[in-house]
Motif scaffolding. Structure first.
Motif, PDB file in Angstrom:
ATOM      1  N   LYS A 137     -66.831  40.859 -48.535  1.00  0.00           N
ATOM      2  CA  LYS A 137     -67.033  42.312 -48.511  1.00  0.00           C
ATOM      3  C   LYS A 137     -68.496  42.739 -48.474  1.00  0.00           C
ATOM      4  O   LYS A 137     -68.794  43.912 -48.244  1.00  0.00           O
ATOM      5  N   PHE A 138     -69.415  41.804 -48.678  1.00  0.00           N
ATOM      6  CA  PHE A 138     -70.820  42.201 -48.807  1.00  0.00           C
ATOM      7  C   PHE A 138     -71.376  42.726 -47.490  1.00  0.00           C
ATOM      8  O   PHE A 138     -71.093  42.213 -46.415  1.00  0.00           O
ATOM      9  N   SER A 139     -72.194  43.763 -47.611  1.00  0.00           N
ATOM     10  CA  SER A 139     -72.955  44.259 -46.463  1.00  0.00           C
ATOM     11  C   SER A 139     -74.203  44.946 -46.985  1.00  0.00           C
ATOM     12  O   SER A 139     -74.222  45.460 -48.119  1.00  0.00           O
ATOM     13  N   MET A 140     -75.245  44.982 -46.168  1.00  0.00           N
ATOM     14  CA  MET A 140     -76.473  45.651 -46.577  1.00  0.00           C
ATOM     15  C   MET A 140     -76.254  47.148 -46.736  1.00  0.00           C
ATOM     16  O   MET A 140     -76.916  47.802 -47.539  1.00  0.00           O
ATOM     17  N   GLU A 141     -75.316  47.694 -45.974  1.00  0.00           N
ATOM     18  CA  GLU A 141     -75.037  49.126 -46.065  1.00  0.00           C
ATOM     19  C   GLU A 141     -74.539  49.522 -47.448  1.00  0.00           C
ATOM     20  O   GLU A 141     -74.649  50.694 -47.837  1.00  0.00           O
ATOM     21  N   GLY A 142     -73.993  48.564 -48.186  1.00  0.00           N
ATOM     22  CA  GLY A 142     -73.458  48.858 -49.506  1.00  0.00           C
ATOM     23  C   GLY A 142     -74.499  48.922 -50.605  1.00  0.00           C
ATOM     24  O   GLY A 142     -74.189  49.293 -51.740  1.00  0.00           O
ATOM     25  N   ILE A 143     -75.763  48.550 -50.293  1.00  0.00           N
ATOM     26  CA  ILE A 143     -76.817  48.595 -51.309  1.00  0.00           C
ATOM     27  C   ILE A 143     -77.380  50.005 -51.376  1.00  0.00           C
ATOM     28  O   ILE A 143     -77.814  50.563 -50.373  1.00  0.00           O
ATOM     29  N   GLY A 144     -77.376  50.581 -52.552  1.00  0.00           N
ATOM     30  CA  GLY A 144     -77.869  51.941 -52.729  1.00  0.00           C
ATOM     31  C   GLY A 144     -79.380  51.988 -52.848  1.00  0.00           C
ATOM     32  O   GLY A 144     -80.042  50.964 -53.074  1.00  0.00           O
TER      33      GLY A 144
END
Length: 507
Positions: A319-326
Motif C-alpha cells: 500500500k505504500f506510496s509517496m503520495e501518502g506522506i503528509g
C-alpha cells in the motif's frame, strides 16, 4: 509508481540510530520494495572526529532486528577495513549485491571525492581557499557583531593565490550569485531558495576528506539513487546539492524532505520524550513488527478513505506510496505504540512469542532453560498473550510458575465480604476438591470449584479470589483454572496447605 526506485539510508557511525532517522529509512525501504527496486546502506564516516567504534555494527544489528533487508551495503572486508573493525556476522558477503557499485563506506571512496572536487575547480564551479579556523572564527564574530548571518563568499578570501600542492580546502561557487535555485519536492511541492543566502560550502577538507555535501551527491549519482528521502533538517542544504548536480550535468534524483517527528508537547522528538534508539525500544519490550507499523504511520497513511491502522510488512509494502506522506510533522504517541505492540503480540504464534519472552524473563530472574520449563512456558503463553502490551509485561504474570512463592499474608487470604473463618473453611474445602479432581484439567477444575461455591454459599468472585491468592501469591494472574492446571496438582496442594497454615496461625 511505475519507476523502480533505488533508495538508500546513509547514517553516520556516531552512535545508535535515532528513531526519527529509522522512520525515514523505513519510508525509503518501503518505496524500494513497493516498486520492485533496491534499498541499500551506505556508511557516511567522513566526520572522523565524531566516529564511535562499534556504531556501524550496531546499525547493522538494528536493521537485522527490524527486518529491513538490504540489497547492498558494506561487506565483511569493508567493515574490517574501517577505522575500527566493524565486522558483523549478518553483513552481506558481497558488497555489490544486485549490482549496486561499492564501496559502501565513504572513507574507502576518498579518491572519488578528490577527483570530482578537482573537476569542479577545473570547470569554474569551485575554488581553493586556505583561511585558518581562527580567521574564519574572526569573520563569524564580526558578522555576529553586525547581527548578520555569516555566509562565506569567494571575495572574502584572505589569500587568492592558493596552490594545489599546499594545504587548502575546496569550496563550491554558488552560481549565479543572484536569483534563486528552484526544484520540485515530492512532499513539499515546488521549493525556491535565494542564492544570496547560500554560502560557498566547503566540499573537500584539508585532510582530504569530503564534507557531507560533496560526498552525498557523488555517491548518490554513482550508486544510481533515484529518490532521496531525508528529514526536514536537510532542507537548508538542498540548494547546494541541487546546484552540484547541475554543475556536474547529472540527472537529479527525486527529492523528498520528510517532516520531523514531534513529541506530544509539539516539540521536536528528543530524549526528554523517552526512548530514542532502536535498541531502547527493543529493550523496553517492543517488537519489530509493531515498531515498523507505528513508524510507517508517523506521517504516512494509505489514503483513499482507507483507515487501516494495523499492517504487516507485506501490507505496508503493497500500500505504500509517496503520495501518502503528509507535509505536516507527525506526533510520536506512546499510547498508540503500546496499543499496536499489543495487537502484534496477539498475532504471534505461541511458539514465536514464547521464544521472544525467554530473554525478558531471564532479565527478571526467571530462567526458562530446560525442556520442561520451555514446555510449561508454551502452555502459559496463550493465557498471557491477550494481557500484555509489551514483552516486559509478562514476567510478573508468570514468575510464580517457575519458582516457589512465600505464603501470602493472612489478610490477602481473606476473601471479599468474608471473615477469616469462612476463608479458612473455603481453603480447606478447596484443598479437598483439588486433591480429588481427575484428570487435573482446567475445565474439570472450574466445574468442581463452581460446584463448591454453591455448596459453601459463596459467590464465585469470593472463592476464586481466595484460591488465586493462595496458589499464586498474586491478585492479578492468567485465568485461574488454566493457571492451576499448569502448576499441577502437587504444587497447588502444597501452596493451599501453606495458605491454610498461614490463616490458622493468625487466628
Amino acid at each position: 509508481m511505475s519507476v523502480r526506485a533505488r533508495t538508500r539510508f546513509a547514517p553516520s557511525p556516531t552512535g545508535d540510530l535515532h528513531i526519527g532517522g529509522v522512520r525515514t529509512a523505513i519510508f525509503s525501504w518501503l518505496l524500494a520494495r513497493h516498486t520492485g527496486g533496491e534499498f541499500y546502506l551506505r556508511v557516511e564516516d567522513t566526520d572522523q572526529e565524531r566516529y564511535v567504534p562499534g556504531a556501524t555494527r550496531r546499525i547493522l544489528e538494528a536493521f537485522d532486528w527490524l527486518g529491513l533487508t538490504l540489497d547492498g551495503g558494506p561487506d565483511h572486508d569493508e567493515l574490517r577495513a574501517m577505522r575500527t573493525n566493524e565486522d558483523y556476522p549478518g553483513a552481506l558477503d558481497d558488497g555489490e549485491y544486485k549490482g549496486i557499485p561499492g564501496p559502501f563506506v565513504q572513507s574507502h571512496r576518498l579518491h572519488l571525492y578528490k577527483q570530482w572536487a578537482e573537476w569542479l575547480v577545473a570547470h569554474g564551479y569551485a575554488y581553493r581557499a586556505n583561511e585558518t579556523p581562527e580567521e574564519l572564527q574572526r569573520m563569524r564574530a564580526e558578522a555576529q557583531a553586525r547581527k548578520q548571518t555569516f555566509i562565506f563568499r569567494e571575495e572574502m578570501r584572505l589569500r587568492t593565490d592558493v596552490r594545489a600542492d599546499e594545504p587548502h580546502v575546496i569550496r563550491m561557487r554558488v552560481l549565479p550569485r543572484s536569483g534563486r535555485t528552484e526544484f520540485d519536492d515530492l512532499i513539499k511541492g515546488r521549493l525556491s531558495f535565494d542564492n544570496a543566502q547560500v554560502d560557498d560550502q566547503v566540499l573537500l577538507k584539508m585532510d582530504g576528506f569530503p564534507t557531507y555535501h560533496l560526498a552525498v551527491v557523488v555517491d548518490d549519482h554513482l550508486q544510481g539513487v533515484t529518490h532521496v528521502l531525508r528529514g526536514d533538517d536537510w532542507l537548508p542544504s538542498a540548494p547546494k546539492h541541487v546546484l552540484l548536480y547541475r554543475y556536474f550535468g547529472w540527472p537529479e534524483p527525486q527529492w523528498a524532505h520528510v517532516p520531523n517527528v514531534l513529541g506530544t508537547d509539539g516539540k521536536k522528538l528528543s530524549k526528554r520524550h523517552g526512548a530514542q534508539s532502536v535498541f531502547e525500544f527493543r529493550d523496553q519490550g517492543y517488537i519489530p513488527e509493531a515498531l515498523i507499523n507505528f513508524l510507517a504511520l508517523l506521517g504516512w497513511a494509505p489514503g483513499g478513505g482507507d483507515e487501516q491502522n494495523v499492517f504487516t510488512r507485506e501490507e505496508l509494502i503493497a500500500k505504500f506510496s509517496m503520495e501518502g506522506i503528509g507535509s505536516s510533522p507527525a506526533v510520536f504517541d506512546y499510547n498508540k505504540l503500546d496499543w499496536l505492540n499489543g495487537v502484534h503480540i496477539r498475532r504471534l504464534p505461541a511458539e514465536d512469542l514464547a521464544a521472544r519472552l525467554v530473554p525478558f524473563l531471564a532479565r527478571a530472574g526467571i530462567l526458562v532453560d530446560t525442556p520442561e520449563q520451555r514446555a510449561r512456558l508454551l502452555r502459559i503463553v496463550p493465557h498471557v498473550q491477550e494481557r500484555i502490551k509489551k514483552l516486559t509485561d509478562a514476567a510478573p504474570l508468570v514468575d510464580f510458575f517457575f519458582s516457589d512463592i512465600h505464603p501470602p499474608p493472612a489478610e490477602m487470604l481473606v476473601g471479599p465480604k468474608m471473615d477469616r473463618l469462612q476463608s479458612l473453611e473455603a481453603l480447606r474445602e478447596t484443598r479437598r476438591v483439588v486433591a480429588e479432581v481427575e484428570p487435573f484439567e482446567d475445565a474439570l477444575l472450574e466445574q468442581a470449584l463452581r460446584a463448591l461455591c454453591q455448596a459453601l454459599g459463596l459467590k464465585p468472585t469470593q472463592l476464586f479470589t481466595v484460591v488465586r491468592n493462595a496458589v499464586t501469591g498474586k491478585s492479578v494472574t492468567p485465568p485461574l483454572f488454566a493457571t492451576m492446571a499448569i502448576l499441577g496438582r502437587k504444587t497447588c496442594l502444597i501452596r493451599l496447605d501453606r495458605a491454610i497454615a498461614r490463616l490458622q496461625s493468625g487466628m
